[in-house]
Design a protein around this motif. Structure first.
Motif, mmCIF file in Angstrom:
data_model
loop_
_atom_site.group_PDB
_atom_site.id
_atom_site.type_symbol
_atom_site.label_atom_id
_atom_site.label_comp_id
_atom_site.label_asym_id
_atom_site.label_seq_id
_atom_site.Cartn_x
_atom_site.Cartn_y
_atom_site.Cartn_z
ATOM 1 N N SER A 10 0.861 -1.266 -0.110
ATOM 2 C CA SER A 10 0.424 0.113 -0.250
ATOM 3 C C SER A 10 1.090 1.663 0.221
ATOM 4 C CB SER A 10 -0.937 -0.171 1.491
ATOM 5 O OG SER A 10 -0.721 -0.281 2.449
ATOM 6 N N GLN A 11 1.926 1.203 0.585
ATOM 7 C CA GLN A 11 2.646 2.540 1.117
ATOM 8 C C GLN A 11 3.440 2.810 -0.776
ATOM 9 O OE1 GLN A 11 3.170 -0.652 2.387
ATOM 10 N NE2 GLN A 11 5.497 -0.637 2.574
ATOM 11 N N LEU A 12 3.387 2.029 -1.615
ATOM 12 C CA LEU A 12 4.058 1.942 -3.327
ATOM 13 C C LEU A 12 3.007 2.508 -3.687
ATOM 14 C CD1 LEU A 12 7.127 -0.209 -2.893
ATOM 15 C CD2 LEU A 12 6.772 2.208 -2.707
ATOM 16 N N ALA A 13 1.546 2.118 -4.035
ATOM 17 C CA ALA A 13 0.847 1.519 -4.939
ATOM 18 C C ALA A 13 0.543 3.026 -5.622
ATOM 19 C CB ALA A 13 -0.379 0.595 -4.145
ATOM 20 N N HIS A 14 0.322 4.127 -4.624
ATOM 21 C CA HIS A 14 -0.030 4.934 -5.288
ATOM 22 C C HIS A 14 0.982 5.754 -6.724
ATOM 23 C CE1 HIS A 14 2.547 6.356 -2.797
ATOM 24 N NE2 HIS A 14 2.916 7.627 -2.587
ATOM 25 N N LEU A 15 2.348 5.621 -6.080
ATOM 26 C CA LEU A 15 2.442 5.894 -7.555
ATOM 27 C C LEU A 15 2.960 5.049 -8.452
ATOM 28 C CD1 LEU A 15 6.289 5.702 -4.844
ATOM 29 C CD2 LEU A 15 4.917 7.873 -6.160
ATOM 30 N N ALA A 16 2.192 3.636 -8.226
ATOM 31 C CA ALA A 16 2.692 2.743 -9.096
ATOM 32 C C ALA A 16 1.389 3.283 -10.627
ATOM 33 C CB ALA A 16 1.621 1.569 -9.201
ATOM 34 N N GLN A 17 0.148 4.116 -9.676
ATOM 35 C CA GLN A 17 -0.951 4.744 -11.054
ATOM 36 C C GLN A 17 -0.569 5.331 -12.256
ATOM 37 O OE1 GLN A 17 -3.437 6.585 -8.583
ATOM 38 N NE2 GLN A 17 -3.476 4.801 -7.000
ATOM 39 N N ALA A 18 0.680 5.869 -12.252
ATOM 40 C CA ALA A 18 0.706 6.423 -13.307
ATOM 41 C C ALA A 18 1.642 6.146 -13.937
ATOM 42 C CB ALA A 18 0.640 8.201 -13.102
ATOM 43 N N ARG A 19 2.299 5.178 -13.473
ATOM 44 C CA ARG A 19 3.454 4.142 -14.035
ATOM 45 C C ARG A 19 4.022 4.345 -15.568
ATOM 46 N NH1 ARG A 19 8.914 3.564 -12.164
ATOM 47 N NH2 ARG A 19 9.939 2.886 -13.633
ATOM 48 N N LEU A 20 4.594 4.407 -16.415
ATOM 49 C CA LEU A 20 5.204 4.017 -17.344
ATOM 50 C C LEU A 20 6.141 3.119 -17.513
ATOM 51 C CD1 LEU A 20 6.097 7.325 -19.612
ATOM 52 C CD2 LEU A 20 4.062 6.334 -19.245
ATOM 53 N N ALA A 21 6.392 2.275 -18.195
ATOM 54 C CA ALA A 21 7.657 1.052 -18.609
ATOM 55 C C ALA A 21 8.660 1.159 -18.591
ATOM 56 C CB ALA A 21 7.621 0.105 -19.849
ATOM 57 N N HIS A 22 8.961 2.777 -19.210
ATOM 58 C CA HIS A 22 10.776 3.646 -19.437
ATOM 59 C C HIS A 22 10.781 3.960 -17.711
ATOM 60 C CE1 HIS A 22 13.032 5.588 -21.912
ATOM 61 N NE2 HIS A 22 12.464 5.436 -22.599
ATOM 62 N N CYS A 23 11.765 3.801 -17.303
ATOM 63 C CA CYS A 23 12.801 4.830 -16.401
ATOM 64 C C CYS A 23 13.654 5.076 -16.204
ATOM 65 C CB CYS A 23 11.996 3.302 -15.227
ATOM 66 S SG CYS A 23 13.239 1.791 -15.748
ATOM 67 N N PRO A 24 14.077 6.134 -16.157
ATOM 68 C CA PRO A 24 15.161 7.189 -16.156
ATOM 69 C C PRO A 24 16.174 6.527 -15.043
ATOM 70 C CG PRO A 24 13.066 8.651 -15.467
ATOM 71 C CD PRO A 24 12.530 6.679 -15.191
ATOM 72 N N MET A 25 15.308 6.081 -14.102
ATOM 73 C CA MET A 25 16.469 5.818 -13.113
ATOM 74 C C MET A 25 17.600 6.417 -12.748
ATOM 75 S SD MET A 25 15.631 2.850 -12.756
ATOM 76 C CE MET A 25 17.116 1.857 -11.382
ATOM 77 N N ALA A 26 17.542 7.755 -12.441
ATOM 78 C CA ALA A 26 18.320 8.939 -12.253
ATOM 79 C C ALA A 26 19.320 8.777 -11.127
ATOM 80 C CB ALA A 26 17.895 9.955 -11.684
ATOM 81 N N HIS A 27 20.461 8.547 -10.702
ATOM 82 C CA HIS A 27 21.697 8.532 -9.685
ATOM 83 C C HIS A 27 21.538 9.128 -8.990
ATOM 84 C CE1 HIS A 27 23.223 5.052 -11.275
ATOM 85 N NE2 HIS A 27 23.246 5.055 -12.130
ATOM 86 N N GLY A 28 21.230 9.226 -7.385
ATOM 87 C CA GLY A 28 20.710 10.096 -6.669
ATOM 88 C C GLY A 28 19.557 11.434 -6.908
#
Ligand code: FAD
Length: 486
Positions: free
Chosen positions: A264-282
């Motif tokens: 539940s603590q992460l579910a809200h982030l999943a709503q507008a999520r794309l397959a693409h992930c930039p993974m910006a360090h820091g």
């Protein structure tokens, strides 16, 4: 005009373009369009469609094309995605200005653009944007054939079957005056080099994804770009920032983390999520916590067991897609080294921690055209590429004693295969956010350094390995646009 072969293993030209993706081809064509009498030579390791431009698995490419009235919004959105201070506004502005011409260029080639029923170009929102500004064309092999044919018709001379392993200079940071190429195929593969002398050089060498064990870039990339540019003394920026995708382990099909079952603590982030992930360090991008959670659960080989909302249990891995960093360029595609230009995925300043979907094709075309034009114009100020200097103990400056010499028992590529077997899993493990604190990472970095420390002037002692190691270090230890600002 034909090239002059002053001796068996040398070639002279005016503008030398290294790499034949969208960026390199556009640069070579722009150089010819600017000065039709110049000799323009394009080096392409492969004759077939290759690299992310022409062999990517989607068999399609999208291009951001902001209309003139959308330019300001496009610039603001691109700078916001890049993260504060990580992109140069002037370069992003140049993308907005050049977008209509880039589209015009692709349309003139008759590519298969997706259209609406009324025949107008269909507009899509590129990844990370809700504004439908991007257009998409399908059929990358056909696109490759069309662009190559146009380049040849303009008089660009294409040299297939070689890869660049050095930029020619008196010393790192000094003016670039050509490149040393190594043969990739045939009985002399890896053993024969070709020294090319040029009045200006455009690097269009592609991105860093080939350095990772799991990758979805097109085949034919080398991962050598950062190493070559750094060895020449060019200032690299934003090289730690890559775009990634979570993919299914076996099929490599994209999986959107937003479709997984989340606590539940992460579910809200999943709503507008794309397959693409930039993974910006820091940098904490909106939904990076999802990726960090998955990374923390990686098992051997980087595999994560997840629960998909519709499909049940799945095994995922993170696959490197493309880089946002590279040689920092100015609006003419000039790097920090005289005579050396860069464009496409090995150039940066217009992208930062993240970028708009369709923004890379736009920058490959826009800065390809700008770099090719400026490189052609610069030749007027540089002495003609004459006979290579024969009086330097038979050696090329900053390259060492090898001009057409035997590189040793193993070919360059064979020798680096062994290194890649070690380097790629290491990059997969230590090149991700969250890996900085891993004590094993230090040992990995130390070994990379020991490879790059081998005498720079010994061309035969694994030059390809050194370049690969240097590329990897650029990702692990890279600096950003901000780092150079006083
Ligand atoms: C699956 C996938 C989908 C994508 N979709 C999009 C999209 O829709 N929109 C978008 O904007 N971007 C997209 N991208 C990213 C985009 O395709 C690339 O960033 C872009 O095409 C890079 O162009 P390039 O010319 O710089 O590099 P590439 O197309 O990779 O070409 C590099 C060239 O350099 C050559 N080369 C490498 N090393 C050497 C050497 N040492 N000497 C000489 N030549 C060398 C290679 O053989 C190749 O010819 C996608 C990428 C992937 C992998």
């Amino acid at each position: 005009m034909r090239h002059t072969r002053s001796s068996q293993n040398t070639l002279e030209t005016d503008v030398l373009v290294l790499g034949a993706g969208l960026a390199g081809l556009r640069a070579a064509m722009a150089a010819k369009e600017t000065a039709p009498d110049l000799r323009v030579t394009l080096v392409s390791p492969h004759a077939r469609p290759a690299g992310s431009s022409f062999a990517n698995r989607n068999n399609a490419l999208g291009l951001q094309v902001p209309q003139p009235h959308e330019a300001d919004a496009f610039v603001a959105e691109a700078l916001r995605l890049a993260a504060p201070g990580l992109a140069v506004p002037e370069l992003v502005q140049a993308l907005a200005e050049d977008a209509p011409a880039c589209l015009e260029f692709l349309l003139s080639l008759g590519l298969a653009f997706r259209c609406d029923p009324d025949g107008s170009l269909r507009r899509f929102p590129g990844c990370f944007s809700s504004i439908p500004r991007a257009v998409v064309f399908d059929g990358l092999a056909q696109a490759h054939a069309a662009i190559l044919a146009r380049a040849r018709a303009l008089g660009v001379e294409v040299v297939h079957g070689f890869e660049a392993l050095a930029l020619t200079q008196e010393e790192p940071g000094a003016r670039v005056s050509g490149a040393v190429l190594s043969a990739l195929r045939g009985p002399l593969a890896g053993r024969r080099t070709l020294a090319v002398r040029a009045r200006s050089v455009v690097a269009a060498l592609g991105g860093p994804a080939p350095l990772f064990a799991r990758r979805i870039c097109g085949p034919g990339g080398s991962g050598l770009a950062y190493g070559l540019l750094a060895s020449a003394g060019a200032r690299l920026v934003n090289t730690t920032f890559l775009q990634w995708f979570w993919v299914e382990t076996r099929s490599l099909a994209f999986v959107n983390p937003g479709e997984l079952v989340w606590p539940s603590q992460l579910a809200h982030l999943a709503q507008a999520r794309l397959a693409h992930c930039p993974m910006a360090h820091g940098l904490v991008l909106d939904d990076a916590a999802l990726d960090l959670d998955l990374i923390s659960r990686q098992g051997p080989g980087g595999v994560v067991h997840v629960e998909h909302r519709q499909r049940g249990p799945l095994d995922l891995v993170l696959a490197a897609h493309a880089g946002n960093g590279g040689a920092l360029i100015d609006i003419h595609g000039r790097t920090s080294v005289a005579g050396l230009y860069a464009c496409g995925e090995c150039a940066s300043g217009m992208h930062g921690a993240n970028r708009l979907g369709g923004g890379m094709v736009l920058s490959a075309l826009a800065f390809g055209a700008r770099a090719g034009k400026a490189a052609a114009e610069e030749t007027a100020t540089v002495e003609a590429a004459g006979k290579p200097d024969q009086d330097r103990d038979g050696s090329w400056p900053n390259v060492g004693a090898d001009r057409g010499a035997d590189m040793g028992a193993k070919t360059g590529q064979e020798a680096s295969t062994g290194l890649l077997r070690w380097l790629r899993p290491g990059m997969q493990r230590f090149g991700l956010p969250g890996a900085a604190q891993n004590p094993a990472r230090q040992a990995f970095v130390a070994r990379l350094r020991s490879i790059t420390d081998v005498a720079q002037d010994d061309f035969r002692a694994g030059r390809r390995e050194r370049l690969l190691a240097r590329s990897a270090l650029a990702i692990l230890e890279g600096s950003s646009v901000q780092d150079g600002q006083s």
